[in-house]
Design a protein around this motif. Structure first.
Motif, PDB file in Angstrom:
ATOM      1  N   VAL A 220       3.992  31.884  72.663  1.00  0.00           N
ATOM      2  CA  VAL A 220       4.919  32.326  71.615  1.00  0.00           C
ATOM      3  C   VAL A 220       5.867  33.378  72.168  1.00  0.00           C
ATOM      4  O   VAL A 220       7.080  33.336  71.917  1.00  0.00           O
ATOM      5  CB  VAL A 220       4.156  32.851  70.379  1.00  0.00           C
ATOM      6  N   THR A 221       5.342  34.306  72.946  1.00  0.00           N
ATOM      7  CA  THR A 221       6.182  35.356  73.532  1.00  0.00           C
ATOM      8  C   THR A 221       7.231  34.759  74.464  1.00  0.00           C
ATOM      9  O   THR A 221       8.401  35.146  74.424  1.00  0.00           O
ATOM     10  CB  THR A 221       5.304  36.374  74.292  1.00  0.00           C
ATOM     11  N   GLU A 222       6.832  33.826  75.302  1.00  0.00           N
ATOM     12  CA  GLU A 222       7.776  33.182  76.227  1.00  0.00           C
ATOM     13  C   GLU A 222       8.838  32.385  75.475  1.00  0.00           C
ATOM     14  O   GLU A 222      10.025  32.446  75.815  1.00  0.00           O
ATOM     15  CB  GLU A 222       7.028  32.276  77.211  1.00  0.00           C
ATOM     16  N   LEU A 223       8.423  31.637  74.458  1.00  0.00           N
ATOM     17  CA  LEU A 223       9.394  30.863  73.681  1.00  0.00           C
ATOM     18  C   LEU A 223      10.387  31.777  72.962  1.00  0.00           C
ATOM     19  O   LEU A 223      11.589  31.501  72.933  1.00  0.00           O
ATOM     20  CB  LEU A 223       8.680  29.963  72.668  1.00  0.00           C
ATOM     21  N   ALA A 224       9.895  32.863  72.393  1.00  0.00           N
ATOM     22  CA  ALA A 224      10.784  33.805  71.703  1.00  0.00           C
ATOM     23  C   ALA A 224      11.723  34.487  72.692  1.00  0.00           C
ATOM     24  O   ALA A 224      12.918  34.645  72.416  1.00  0.00           O
ATOM     25  CB  ALA A 224       9.960  34.840  70.936  1.00  0.00           C
ATOM     26  N   ALA A 225      11.207  34.881  73.847  1.00  0.00           N
ATOM     27  CA  ALA A 225      12.053  35.523  74.866  1.00  0.00           C
ATOM     28  C   ALA A 225      13.144  34.564  75.337  1.00  0.00           C
ATOM     29  O   ALA A 225      14.308  34.971  75.510  1.00  0.00           O
ATOM     30  CB  ALA A 225      11.202  35.989  76.044  1.00  0.00           C
ATOM     31  N   ASN A 226      12.791  33.299  75.521  1.00  0.00           N
ATOM     32  CA  ASN A 226      13.792  32.310  75.920  1.00  0.00           C
ATOM     33  C   ASN A 226      14.834  32.104  74.830  1.00  0.00           C
ATOM     34  O   ASN A 226      16.031  31.955  75.122  1.00  0.00           O
ATOM     35  CB  ASN A 226      13.120  30.988  76.278  1.00  0.00           C
ATOM     36  N   ALA A 227      14.403  32.107  73.568  1.00  0.00           N
ATOM     37  CA  ALA A 227      15.356  31.955  72.458  1.00  0.00           C
ATOM     38  C   ALA A 227      16.338  33.116  72.434  1.00  0.00           C
ATOM     39  O   ALA A 227      17.542  32.919  72.248  1.00  0.00           O
ATOM     40  CB  ALA A 227      14.610  31.849  71.133  1.00  0.00           C
ATOM     41  N   VAL A 228      15.849  34.325  72.636  1.00  0.00           N
ATOM     42  CA  VAL A 228      16.727  35.501  72.634  1.00  0.00           C
ATOM     43  C   VAL A 228      17.670  35.479  73.832  1.00  0.00           C
ATOM     44  O   VAL A 228      18.861  35.777  73.713  1.00  0.00           O
ATOM     45  CB  VAL A 228      15.890  36.806  72.612  1.00  0.00           C
ATOM     46  N   GLN A 229      17.151  35.087  74.991  1.00  0.00           N
ATOM     47  CA  GLN A 229      17.951  35.137  76.212  1.00  0.00           C
ATOM     48  C   GLN A 229      18.962  34.004  76.322  1.00  0.00           C
ATOM     49  O   GLN A 229      20.091  34.218  76.763  1.00  0.00           O
ATOM     50  CB  GLN A 229      17.038  35.113  77.440  1.00  0.00           C
ATOM     51  N   TYR A 230      18.587  32.801  75.914  1.00  0.00           N
ATOM     52  CA  TYR A 230      19.431  31.636  76.193  1.00  0.00           C
ATOM     53  C   TYR A 230      20.106  31.017  74.976  1.00  0.00           C
ATOM     54  O   TYR A 230      20.977  30.167  75.133  1.00  0.00           O
ATOM     55  CB  TYR A 230      18.613  30.554  76.898  1.00  0.00           C
ATOM     56  N   ALA A 231      19.697  31.386  73.770  1.00  0.00           N
ATOM     57  CA  ALA A 231      20.274  30.784  72.563  1.00  0.00           C
ATOM     58  C   ALA A 231      20.852  31.886  71.685  1.00  0.00           C
ATOM     59  O   ALA A 231      20.111  32.716  71.168  1.00  0.00           O
ATOM     60  CB  ALA A 231      19.197  30.018  71.803  1.00  0.00           C
ATOM     61  N   PRO A 232      22.137  31.916  71.508  1.00  0.00           N
ATOM     62  CA  PRO A 232      22.715  32.972  70.669  1.00  0.00           C
ATOM     63  C   PRO A 232      22.292  32.800  69.217  1.00  0.00           C
ATOM     64  O   PRO A 232      22.156  31.689  68.732  1.00  0.00           O
ATOM     65  CB  PRO A 232      24.213  32.755  70.835  1.00  0.00           C
ATOM     66  N   GLY A 233      22.049  33.903  68.575  1.00  0.00           N
ATOM     67  CA  GLY A 233      21.783  33.846  67.148  1.00  0.00           C
ATOM     68  C   GLY A 233      20.318  33.777  66.788  1.00  0.00           C
ATOM     69  O   GLY A 233      19.438  34.041  67.595  1.00  0.00           O
ATOM     70  N   PRO A 234      20.072  33.388  65.556  1.00  0.00           N
ATOM     71  CA  PRO A 234      18.715  33.446  65.019  1.00  0.00           C
ATOM     72  C   PRO A 234      17.793  32.373  65.606  1.00  0.00           C
ATOM     73  O   PRO A 234      18.245  31.386  66.176  1.00  0.00           O
ATOM     74  CB  PRO A 234      18.925  33.208  63.523  1.00  0.00           C
ATOM     75  N   PHE A 235      16.498  32.628  65.453  1.00  0.00           N
ATOM     76  CA  PHE A 235      15.498  31.623  65.792  1.00  0.00           C
ATOM     77  C   PHE A 235      14.394  31.664  64.752  1.00  0.00           C
ATOM     78  O   PHE A 235      14.266  32.620  63.993  1.00  0.00           O
ATOM     79  CB  PHE A 235      14.954  31.801  67.212  1.00  0.00           C
ATOM     80  N   GLN A 236      13.627  30.580  64.703  1.00  0.00           N
ATOM     81  CA  GLN A 236      12.558  30.478  63.729  1.00  0.00           C
ATOM     82  C   GLN A 236      11.278  30.038  64.435  1.00  0.00           C
ATOM     83  O   GLN A 236      11.295  29.161  65.301  1.00  0.00           O
ATOM     84  CB  GLN A 236      12.893  29.460  62.641  1.00  0.00           C
ATOM     85  N   LEU A 237      10.168  30.653  64.048  1.00  0.00           N
ATOM     86  CA  LEU A 237       8.848  30.340  64.565  1.00  0.00           C
ATOM     87  C   LEU A 237       8.020  29.707  63.459  1.00  0.00           C
ATOM     88  O   LEU A 237       7.980  30.221  62.339  1.00  0.00           O
ATOM     89  CB  LEU A 237       8.167  31.628  65.047  1.00  0.00           C
ATOM     90  N   ARG A 238       7.385  28.568  63.780  1.00  0.00           N
ATOM     91  CA  ARG A 238       6.463  27.925  62.844  1.00  0.00           C
ATOM     92  C   ARG A 238       5.135  27.711  63.567  1.00  0.00           C
ATOM     93  O   ARG A 238       5.122  27.237  64.710  1.00  0.00           O
ATOM     94  CB  ARG A 238       7.020  26.589  62.354  1.00  0.00           C
TER      95      ARG A 238
END
Length: 144
Positions: free
Chosen positions: A63-81
């Motif tokens: 989860v930490t790696e996926l969230a870090a990648n979302a912040v680093q490589y995808a601009p804007g919001p992200f959602q975790l399910r």
């Protein structure tokens, strides 16, 4: 008088609702996503203990790696399910980038990252990326 249910309470995973959390995409959201996952695992462990102690840490790391990648490589919001499956945990990370993740060379002496996607594939039973018009969903399945 109706007989009392003899349902096995140790397998009552349906009592653990799916966790969904949305984040604006700031750096501190990586920690917040990990905390949401940890809360989910605490609830899950009350109903069904992990089959191995390392499963807890593996889920939090992914989860930490996926969230870090979302912040680093995808601009804007992200959602975790997060949701319980028959034999594990299904994690979905939605972000706003339509670019599929790709492994990068890992050079430990340079400290430039590159290990996250490799870790995710190593720790998860299954990894898939589903693109859509507003980004992508990364689905991972981990043992519990």
């Amino acid at each position: 008088m109706a007989p009392e249910s003899r349902r096995d309470r140790t397998l009552a995973a349906e009592e653990i609702t799916t966790r969904v959390a949305s984040f604006p995409g700031k750096l501190h959201d990586v920690t917040d996503a990990r905390l949401v996952a940890e809360e989910f695992l605490f609830d899950l462990a009350r109903v069904s203990a992990p089959s191995a102690p390392e499963h807890w840490d593996d889920i939090l790391l992914v989860v930490t790696e996926l969230a870090a990648n979302a912040v680093q490589y995808a601009p804007g919001p992200f959602q975790l399910r997060l949701r319980r499956t028959f034999d594990g945990v299904h994690v979905v990370m939605h972000d706003t980038s339509t670019t599929e993740p790709a492994p990068r060379p890992f050079h430990p002496n340079r400290g430039a990252g590159g290990i996250g996607w490799h870790l995710i594939h190593t720790l998860c039973d299954q990894v898939s990326v589903v693109g859509n018009a507003d980004g992508k969903d990364i689905h991972v399945f981990l043992p519990w």
